[in-house]
Design an enzyme around this catalytic site. Structure first.
Site: not given
Ligand code: HAX
Length: 441
Positions: A241, A271, A318, A327, A373
């Protein structure tokens, strides 16, 4: 308002001169190294932006102008009889770079009250959408409808000296922040309360008035809103964002257009939409298990089922953080103080015990800890706000403080159009064979 603007101008001129010197003396210094995988994988860990309002540390979490969330909860001015900071104070801090006095915050509150009028066509535009339109879509459409009010767009079209961009971006940003609670509350009351709207109370602070217009008069809910709108405001510059707002603003799109872009990004489930996904996931778990108070074993099984279906556990992980998000901790403290026996809040705390070891055991998740979140929805449900599709709008109202303060800085410092170089995989393959160059000039 002129006071605030003058203060901002003086700060921006000083920092602008410092940046000029830094770039003159050190502009050709090399900053780290970029790996090919970073180019393919979301530029993770690649420094490519300057954002003054806050800085994220992987271990410690966010600091706003050097202050942690616990420090801000202690030091920022509060509403009379209040225990949580006023988000207007955080806005002042992000904009000016100094902790505000009570008087400074009262001034910001008064400016926002004065500028909060929303023209009728914005409500008509919202009303033109089907009721089942997602609240975030309604929110973005409303922000776009408000764009008719942009001073920047008008003055630019009349011919504006680039030295004066910041001045009108500043005015637009204040207007937009002032108007968002009214717009957001209108969407809530329209969608969930049969269009029974509540007029603003001009005597209340920005967050307190928002709570009032949403229809929640419990003083504890107002406290929650002040905390909520403070902790969601900013998370340095690279999150979707903030980055989208900055990117679109770099094309000199006005603050309304730029903020709408940021909100479209916030509406993604990886996000800001994660806050609705968390509660939806917990409600689905409760329904599947047939209990509102699942035990650790039951939660463990449900988490494993979620993962086996190729889904993420919402609220966990994250891109930058490698510890429990402060937070999340701030909200947990709020829960312990005001609702220690709430079953849903307790389930969130139980999930916190169960999920990290499971994610750790996958061996690929870089951060198994909860983010902001994971907690927010349960606190809202406690006060009766169960309409989880609405939660990201609350996040968006808060996020306006950080991304618009940053946009003011972008224009005051004269930052350039953002335009990184991209390559094709064909070129990468040629480069790997020594046949081409992938580094743009
Ligand atoms: N559950 C399951 N698998 C997860 C995970 C979770 N909560 N978090 C990461 N992973 C997985 C990823 O999907 C990725 O898998 P693949 O290699 O198979 O694609 C692997 O672990 C490595 O990912 P990472 O390097 O640890 O995480 P990224 O930096 O790529 O992504 C995310 C960060 C926040 C997008 C990710 O942790 C996620 O999808 N979390 C769940 C959604 C969420 O809570 N989002 C909110 C984040 C905070 C925010 O912005 N708030 O607004």
């Amino acid at each position: 308002m002129e006071d605030l603007k003058e203060k901002f101008k003086a700060k921006a001129e000083k920092l602008g001169a410092e940046i000029k010197t830094i770039l003159k003396e050190h502009g050709n210094k090399v900053v780290g190294q970029v790996q090919l995988s970073q180019i393919y994988q979301g530029m993770r860990g690649m420094t490519g932006l300057v954002t003054e309002t806050s800085l994220l540390d992987a271990q410690e979490g966010i600091r706003f102008r050097g202050y942690t969330i616990p420090e801000l909860r202690e030091k920022l001015p509060k509403a009379p009889g209040g225990t949580e900071p006023l988000p207007e104070g955080l806005f002042y801090l992000m904009l000016i770079g100094e902790l505000p006095t009570e008087e400074d915050v009262q001034h910001v509150t008064a400016v926002l009250q004065r500028r909060s009028h929303v023209p009728n066509h914005v409500f008509h535009t919202i009303e033109a959408l089907p009721l089942n339109t997602h609240p975030m879509t309604q929110f973005v459409v409303a922000v776009m409808a408000l764009q008719t009010e942009s001073q920047f767009a008008k003055k630019y079209s009349d011919g504006l000296n680039k030295k004066d961009y910041w001045d009108v971006v500043f005015d637009d940003s204040m207007d937009l922040i002032a108007r968002l609670p009214r717009v957001a509350a209108y969407i809530y009351r329209r969608k969930y309360k049969f269009g029974d709207h509540i007029q603003p109370n001009g005597l209340l602070d920005w967050a307190g008035n928002f709570a009032h217009m949403l229809g929640y008069e419990d003083d504890k809910f107002k406290k929650l809103m002040r905390l909520y709108l403070t902790i969601h405001a900013d998370h340095e510059g690279g999150n979707v964002s903030a980055h989208a707002t900055h990117l679109v603003g770099s094309a000199l799109a006005d603050p309304y257009l730029s903020f709408a872009a940021g909100m479209n990004g916030l509406a993604g489930p990886l996000h800001g939409l994660a806050n609705q996904e968390v509660i939806k996931w917990i409600f689905e778990m409760q329904a599947a298990l047939g209990t509102n108070t699942p035990d650790s074993k039951q939660i463990e099984e449900y988490v494993k089922k979620t993962l086996s279906e190729g889904k993420v556990v919402p609220g966990y992980g994250h891109a930058v953080l490698r510890q429990t998000d402060p937070r999340f901790t701030a909200q947990m403290e709020f829960g312990k103080k005001y609702m220690p026996d709430d079953p849903l809040v307790n389930t969130v705390w139980k999930i916190y015990e169960v999920v990290p070891p499971i994610l750790q055991s996958l061996g690929k998740v870089k951060n198994p800890w909860p983010n902001v979140d994971a907690h927010s929805g349960a606190l809202l449900v406690h006060f009766g706000m169960r309409e989880y599709e609405y939660y990201t709008v609350l996040f968006g109202v808060s996020r306006s403080l950080g991304v618009l303060a940053s946009l003011c800085w972008d224009r005051a410092l004269g930052y350039a159009l953002e335009r990184p170089k991209s390559v094709t995989t064909d070129l990468v393959q040629k480069w790997l064979k020594g046949e081409g160059e992938i580094w743009g000039d």
